[in-house]
Scaffold this motif. Structure first.
Motif, PDB file in Angstrom:
ATOM      1  N   THR A  13       0.776  -1.203  -0.017  1.00 32.87           N
ATOM      2  CA  THR A  13      -0.068  -0.041  -0.044  1.00 32.87           C
ATOM      3  C   THR A  13       0.961   1.203   0.096  1.00 32.87           C
ATOM      4  OG1 THR A  13      -1.712  -1.194   1.261  1.00 32.87           O
ATOM      5  CG2 THR A  13      -1.895   1.178   1.081  1.00 32.87           C
ATOM      6  N   ILE A  14       1.945   1.318   0.720  1.00 32.48           N
ATOM      7  CA  ILE A  14       2.793   2.385   0.786  1.00 32.48           C
ATOM      8  C   ILE A  14       3.276   2.689  -0.559  1.00 32.48           C
ATOM      9  CG2 ILE A  14       4.868   3.266   1.690  1.00 32.48           C
ATOM     10  CD1 ILE A  14       4.372   1.960   4.349  1.00 32.48           C
ATOM     11  N   GLU A  15       3.892   1.512  -1.243  1.00 32.69           N
ATOM     12  CA  GLU A  15       4.586   1.631  -2.592  1.00 32.69           C
ATOM     13  C   GLU A  15       3.680   2.291  -3.382  1.00 32.69           C
ATOM     14  OE1 GLU A  15       7.560   1.104  -3.738  1.00 32.69           O
ATOM     15  OE2 GLU A  15       8.514   0.006  -2.107  1.00 32.69           O
ATOM     16  N   GLU A  16       2.388   1.843  -3.751  1.00 37.40           N
ATOM     17  CA  GLU A  16       1.361   2.310  -4.450  1.00 37.40           C
ATOM     18  C   GLU A  16       0.921   3.629  -4.309  1.00 37.40           C
ATOM     19  OE1 GLU A  16      -1.012  -2.062  -4.785  1.00 37.40           O
ATOM     20  OE2 GLU A  16      -2.201  -0.395  -4.402  1.00 37.40           O
ATOM     21  N   VAL A  17       0.764   4.155  -3.038  1.00 38.64           N
ATOM     22  CA  VAL A  17       0.408   5.492  -2.939  1.00 38.64           C
ATOM     23  C   VAL A  17       1.475   6.410  -3.066  1.00 38.64           C
ATOM     24  CG1 VAL A  17      -0.548   6.900  -1.319  1.00 38.64           C
ATOM     25  CG2 VAL A  17      -1.629   4.717  -1.434  1.00 38.64           C
ATOM     26  N   ALA A  18       2.585   5.969  -2.875  1.00 38.96           N
ATOM     27  CA  ALA A  18       3.850   6.812  -2.991  1.00 38.96           C
ATOM     28  C   ALA A  18       4.164   7.092  -4.336  1.00 38.96           C
ATOM     29  CB  ALA A  18       5.163   6.375  -2.015  1.00 38.96           C
ATOM     30  N   TRP A 386     -12.712  11.255   1.604  1.00 36.58           N
ATOM     31  CA  TRP A 386     -13.666  11.205   0.490  1.00 36.58           C
ATOM     32  C   TRP A 386     -13.115  12.059  -0.720  1.00 36.58           C
ATOM     33  CZ3 TRP A 386     -17.860   8.565  -0.990  1.00 36.58           C
ATOM     34  CH2 TRP A 386     -18.545   8.852  -1.839  1.00 36.58           C
ATOM     35  N   ASN A 387     -12.650  13.462  -0.396  1.00 35.23           N
ATOM     36  CA  ASN A 387     -12.213  14.470  -1.240  1.00 35.23           C
ATOM     37  C   ASN A 387     -10.988  14.010  -1.936  1.00 35.23           C
ATOM     38  OD1 ASN A 387     -14.441  15.813  -0.803  1.00 35.23           O
ATOM     39  ND2 ASN A 387     -13.405  17.355   0.707  1.00 35.23           N
ATOM     40  N   SER A 388     -10.108  13.339  -1.107  1.00 32.09           N
ATOM     41  CA  SER A 388      -8.719  12.999  -1.840  1.00 32.09           C
ATOM     42  C   SER A 388      -9.024  11.757  -2.851  1.00 32.09           C
ATOM     43  CB  SER A 388      -7.699  12.760  -0.801  1.00 32.09           C
ATOM     44  OG  SER A 388      -7.254  11.220  -0.710  1.00 32.09           O
ATOM     45  N   ALA A 389      -9.818  10.972  -2.125  1.00 33.73           N
ATOM     46  CA  ALA A 389     -10.283   9.854  -3.344  1.00 33.73           C
ATOM     47  C   ALA A 389     -10.913  10.286  -4.639  1.00 33.73           C
ATOM     48  CB  ALA A 389     -11.298   8.832  -2.618  1.00 33.73           C
ATOM     49  N   LYS A 390     -11.704  11.323  -4.522  1.00 39.25           N
ATOM     50  CA  LYS A 390     -12.189  11.828  -5.767  1.00 39.25           C
ATOM     51  C   LYS A 390     -11.186  12.661  -6.493  1.00 39.25           C
ATOM     52  CE  LYS A 390     -16.407  11.107  -5.621  1.00 39.25           C
ATOM     53  NZ  LYS A 390     -16.205   9.509  -5.253  1.00 39.25           N
ATOM     54  N   GLU A 391     -10.326  13.394  -5.822  1.00 47.18           N
ATOM     55  CA  GLU A 391      -9.347  14.283  -6.516  1.00 47.18           C
ATOM     56  C   GLU A 391      -8.458  13.078  -7.276  1.00 47.18           C
ATOM     57  OE1 GLU A 391      -7.026  16.610  -4.176  1.00 47.18           O
ATOM     58  OE2 GLU A 391      -5.519  16.927  -5.652  1.00 47.18           O
ATOM     59  N   TYR A 392      -7.928  12.090  -6.566  1.00 44.13           N
ATOM     60  CA  TYR A 392      -6.977  11.262  -7.436  1.00 44.13           C
ATOM     61  C   TYR A 392      -7.674   9.865  -8.241  1.00 44.13           C
ATOM     62  CZ  TYR A 392      -3.195  13.495  -5.000  1.00 44.13           C
ATOM     63  OH  TYR A 392      -2.244  14.550  -4.594  1.00 44.13           O
ATOM     64  N   ASP A 393      -9.040  10.134  -8.096  1.00 44.20           N
ATOM     65  CA  ASP A 393      -9.849   8.874  -8.663  1.00 44.20           C
ATOM     66  C   ASP A 393      -9.326   7.615  -8.203  1.00 44.20           C
ATOM     67  OD1 ASP A 393     -11.616   8.052 -10.195  1.00 44.20           O
ATOM     68  OD2 ASP A 393     -10.557   7.821 -12.106  1.00 44.20           O
ATOM     69  N   VAL A 403      -3.991  11.166   2.003  1.00 44.97           N
ATOM     70  CA  VAL A 403      -3.926  12.091   3.140  1.00 44.97           C
ATOM     71  C   VAL A 403      -2.868  11.637   4.186  1.00 44.97           C
ATOM     72  CG1 VAL A 403      -5.106  12.874   5.169  1.00 44.97           C
ATOM     73  CG2 VAL A 403      -6.456  12.389   2.901  1.00 44.97           C
ATOM     74  N   ALA A 404      -2.886  10.450   4.648  1.00 46.56           N
ATOM     75  CA  ALA A 404      -1.816  10.176   5.752  1.00 46.56           C
ATOM     76  C   ALA A 404      -0.254  10.098   5.208  1.00 46.56           C
ATOM     77  CB  ALA A 404      -1.981   8.643   6.318  1.00 46.56           C
ATOM     78  N   ILE A 405      -0.052   9.686   4.085  1.00 43.71           N
ATOM     79  CA  ILE A 405       1.285   9.926   3.562  1.00 43.71           C
ATOM     80  C   ILE A 405       1.897  11.306   3.422  1.00 43.71           C
ATOM     81  CG2 ILE A 405       2.933   8.994   1.796  1.00 43.71           C
ATOM     82  CD1 ILE A 405       1.632   6.240   2.008  1.00 43.71           C
ATOM     83  N   LYS A 406       1.057  12.027   2.810  1.00 47.85           N
ATOM     84  CA  LYS A 406       1.338  13.384   2.569  1.00 47.85           C
ATOM     85  C   LYS A 406       1.774  13.975   3.976  1.00 47.85           C
ATOM     86  CE  LYS A 406      -1.442  15.170  -1.605  1.00 47.85           C
ATOM     87  NZ  LYS A 406      -2.484  15.800  -1.772  1.00 47.85           N
ATOM     88  N   ARG A 407       0.970  13.891   4.889  1.00 52.52           N
ATOM     89  CA  ARG A 407       1.130  14.700   6.243  1.00 52.52           C
ATOM     90  C   ARG A 407       2.311  13.984   6.706  1.00 52.52           C
ATOM     91  NH1 ARG A 407      -5.006  14.331   8.412  1.00 52.52           N
ATOM     92  NH2 ARG A 407      -5.621  16.511   7.464  1.00 52.52           N
TER      93      ARG A 407
END
Ligand SMILES: NC(=O)c1ccc[n+]([C@@H]2O[C@H](COP(=O)([O-])OP(=O)(O)OC[C@H]3O[C@@H](n4cnc5c(N)ncnc54)[C@H](O)[C@@H]3O)[C@@H](O)[C@H]2O)c1
Length: 417
Positions: A13-18, A386-393, A403-407
């Motif tokens: 999950t970390i790899e995919e999101v990063a 919800w907004n971040s899921a929409k923004e990145y589809d 949200v978490a990894i950015k922070r």
């Protein structure tokens, strides 16, 4: 079904999101490695006079955003990989909830159902002595998880305080209220789950009233979740625990079931005698035709072996890690909406944070204040995810990790790591 290692799920999950966030490996590599891991072995005298050596773990995955925070699991299957994964999920959960903590987790290999209270007391104290060098209100604050409870926290607090020579209320959260525990902490995780159900149903335009729900696990989290969604008008058609599941098409009598379970902590659902019940297995429960499914037991319940048979429209992860990465993909293709653990069950750590804040300030909040502030933080976290899921589809889990990894990555950069 592929061999399951929960920490592999975390890394994937970390790899995919990063990658999605276009981070360079150097920016997030540290998140794949827990900062500190401690394994302890300790002897305990059992009630029959024999001596038994137990093993325990405390893993601090990250302290970038604040002290380590996370529960202590008492379960016969506890192992290093599981505790490692649970500690990482705590890092991301605290970041999604935007509370000033890192992530940690602990575990003791034991079956609490087979131990007397005095044996559990001695095990808890010996474990606390073992991990004492790395915990404390400023360093890492344990809390209850599967198989542990407010009494366990009272013993941990006492053992740690004895070592220090003075009472340290803030070393653990989820304590009994008389010892500095917070009002509302007992129900907090389940309450957060029920707020999350309200939030996702509102987004999907599904009414609560009369809609079917199934809950796996009737411990602290599952029982409160079942009670609150039942009170909101949902029809809870099946619940389960380690002894199996009960099902009733026109809805179970949740208050009666909870009363039965609370009469004796060793009561299990197989001893409950309600009218018109059908007894089914935990596997069958997960595959029931229902709008909402709340897994509230252990990880790896929905995996590549059963995901294609899940009929629920919405899965709200009250447990940590109940769906594997492979299951996520299958559920996504089927159109099942999964609200991830690091958002859905964050109510527990949020109120743990309130408890710690009260301890440090020597204050006691009203239950109303606790529940209002909990709702505020859960609703805010939900909107951000919800907004971040929409923004990145992407699906909600990836939205939450974004949200978490950015922070966390921002915090690392600012600290100059
Ligand atoms: N306690 C908290 O505040 C908290 C906070 C966040 C997340 N969680 C997570 O929620 C989950 C449940 O925690 P809890 O505190 O309610 O634990 P608990 O020990 O109070 O209850 C666990 C429940 O799961 C049942 N169970 C165990 N194995 C099962 C199986 N194979 N099939 C069906 N049911 C089974 C048990 O019988 C029990 O009813 C865990 O994943 C935990 O990490 C807990």
């Amino acid at each position: 079904m592929s061999k399951y290692n929960p920490y592999d799920n975390v890394i994937k999950t970390i790899e995919e999101v990063a990658t999605l966030l276009k981070y360079k490996p150097s920016e997030y590599e540290m998140l794949k490695h827990p900062e500190r891991e401690l394994k302890v072995s300790f002897p305990v005298t059992m009630d029959d006079g024999t001596l038994k050596v137990f093993e325990g773990f405390r893993v601090q995955h990250s302290t970038i955003r604040g002290p380590g925070k996370g529960g202590v699991r008492f379960h016969q299957d506890v192992n290093a990989d599981e505790v490692r994964a649970l500690s990482a999920w705590m890092t991301f959960k605290c970041a999604v909830a935007n509370i000033p903590y890192g992530g940690a987790k602990g575990g003791v290999v034991c079956d609490p159902m087979k131990l007397s209270d005095s044996e559990l007391n001695r095990i808890t104290r010996a474990f606390t002595n073992g991990i004492a060098p790395i915990i404390g209100p400023e360093r890492d604050i344990p809390a209850p998880d599967v198989g542990s409870n407010p009494q366990t926290m009272a013993w941990m607090m006492d053992a740690f305080s004895k070592l220090k020579g003075y009472t340290v209320n803030g070393v653990v959260t989820g304590k009994p209220v008389t010892l500095g525990g917070s009002l509302g902490r007992g129900d907090a995780t389940g309450r957060g789950v029920s707020f999350t159900v309200n939030n996702i149903f509102a987004k999907l335009n599904i009414p609560l009233k009369g809609t079917t729900a199934v809950v796996q696990g009737m411990g602290n989290v599952g029982s409160v979740s079942a009670r609150l969604i039942h009170e909101s008008g949902m029809k809870v058609i099946a619940v389960s625990d380690v002894s199996g599941a009960i099902y009733k098409e026109d809805g179970l009598n949740i208050p009666e079931i909870l009363e039965y379970l609370s009469k004796d902590k060793r009561n299990l659902l197989d001893g409950y005698k309600g009218e018109g019940l059908k007894r089914i297995s935990n596997e069958e429960l997960l595959e029931l035709d229902t709008t909402l499914l709340i897994p509230a037991a252990l990880e790896n319940q929905i995996n590549d072996g059963n995901a294609d048979r899940i009929k629920a429209k919405v899965v709200v992860e009250a447990a940590n890690g109940p769906c594997t990465v492979e299951a996520d993909e299958i559920l996504k293709k089927k159109g099942v909406v999964v609200v991830p653990d690091i958002l859905a069950n964050a109510g527990g750590v949020i109120v743990s944070y309130f408890e710690w804040v009260q301890n440090i300030q020597r204050l006691a909040w009203t239950e109303e204040r606790v529940n209002t502030e909990l709702k505020h933080l859960i609703d805010l976290a939900f909107e951000n995810v919800w907004n971040s899921a929409k923004e990145y589809d992407v699906a909600l889990r990836k939205g939450a990790y974004i949200v978490a990894i950015k922070r966390i990555v921002d915090s690392m950069k600012l600290r100059g790591v």
